[in-house]
Design a protein around this motif. Structure first.
Motif, short mmCIF file in Angstrom:
data_model
loop_
_atom_site.label_atom_id
_atom_site.label_comp_id
_atom_site.label_asym_id
_atom_site.label_seq_id
_atom_site.Cartn_x
_atom_site.Cartn_y
_atom_site.Cartn_z
N VAL A 8 0.86 -1.18 0.00
CA VAL A 8 0.00 0.00 0.00
C VAL A 8 0.90 1.23 0.00
O VAL A 8 1.67 1.42 0.94
N GLN A 9 0.81 2.02 -1.05
CA GLN A 9 1.63 3.23 -1.19
C GLN A 9 3.10 2.97 -0.88
O GLN A 9 3.72 3.63 -0.06
N VAL A 127 -6.23 8.81 3.72
CA VAL A 127 -5.94 8.35 2.36
C VAL A 127 -5.29 6.97 2.41
O VAL A 127 -5.66 6.07 1.67
N PHE A 128 -4.32 6.81 3.31
CA PHE A 128 -3.66 5.52 3.46
C PHE A 128 -4.67 4.44 3.85
O PHE A 128 -4.61 3.32 3.35
N LEU A 130 -7.86 4.28 3.10
CA LEU A 130 -8.66 3.91 1.92
C LEU A 130 -7.89 2.96 1.00
O LEU A 130 -8.43 1.97 0.53
N TYR A 131 -6.62 3.28 0.76
CA TYR A 131 -5.81 2.39 -0.08
C TYR A 131 -5.59 1.03 0.59
O TYR A 131 -5.57 0.00 -0.09
N LEU A 132 -5.44 1.02 1.90
CA LEU A 132 -5.29 -0.23 2.63
C LEU A 132 -6.54 -1.09 2.50
O LEU A 132 -6.46 -2.29 2.22
N LYS A 134 -8.82 -0.98 0.13
CA LYS A 134 -8.92 -1.45 -1.26
C LYS A 134 -8.00 -2.62 -1.52
O LYS A 134 -8.38 -3.62 -2.13
N GLU A 135 -6.77 -2.53 -1.06
CA GLU A 135 -5.79 -3.60 -1.29
C GLU A 135 -6.18 -4.86 -0.51
O GLU A 135 -6.04 -5.98 -1.01
N ARG A 138 -8.95 -6.53 -2.37
CA ARG A 138 -8.41 -7.21 -3.55
C ARG A 138 -7.82 -8.56 -3.16
O ARG A 138 -8.04 -9.58 -3.81
#
Length: 196
Positions: A8-9, A127-128, A130-132, A134-135, A138
């Motif tokens: 993540v990022q 923001v982190f 949200l990306y976490l 999503k990942e 997945r």
């Protein structure tokens, strides 16, 4: 069991499958905020916060019947004091908590149940977080697709072996069961029960 790793990022985060559910390494998440040497300090500072302790207490009361509520109140009373520097191990040992755990070794660090890990990630960066999420979703979809393929393969093998099984029952078992001619289906069912 080997941990799964998501990125993540540009931060690699370990995920450990445990009895209850997936546990995400919040020490790895903390590396998004500071360098790896200070990641443990970020976790410790997060644990000092009264809002964090209230969230952890409520989570434990919902999911953990052995949680010591009285001991958690002791932590909450000290929240915010300069002298209050709790460790995750101390929280777990004194309150009998199951939402956080500390692992040592190659995949060591502080791991948190996914609900708690997402809460921690929002303290790092929305923001982190949200990306976490999503990942993580997945990864779960990927695991489900793999399980679906395994299930389909087993179903295919069962279907193909069905004819072999019924032919064998017809050839070897039914002739011996002539006294129950109207109940021939029982031979198939009994054999299927044995095999399954």
């Amino acid at each position: 069991m080997k941990n799964k790793i998501i990125e993540v990022q540009n931060v690699q985060i370990s995920i450990s499958k445990q009895e209850l559910d997936d546990y995400i390494c919040i020490t790895d998440i903390a590396k998004a905020k500071s360098d790896s040497v200070r990641a443990a300090d970020v976790v410790r500072n997060w644990l000092r916060n009264r809002g964090t302790l209230e969230y952890l207490s409520v989570w434990e009361q919902i999911y953990n019947p052995n949680f010591k509520v009285f001991e958690s109140e002791h932590f909450k009373k000290q929240a915010g004091l300069l002298t209050f520097t709790p460790s995750v191990s101390e929280w777990v040992n004194k309150t009998n908590a199951i939402g956080l755990c500390v692992k040592r070794g190659k995949y060591g660090g502080t791991y948190a149940h996914k609900d708690i890990a997402f809460e921690f990630a929002s303290a790092i960066s929305p923001v982190f977080k949200l990306y976490l999420i999503k990942e993580f979703q997945r990864l779960k979809e990927e695991e489900n697709n793999l399980e679906q393929r395994e299930w389909n393969a087993k179903r295919f093998l069962t279907k193909n072996n069905y004819l072999i099984q019924t032919d064998a029952v017809k050839k070897y078992l039914i002739p011996q069961m002539s006294y129950r001619e109207n109940l021939q289906w029982l031979a198939y069912a009994e054999e299927a029960d044995i095999l399954n």
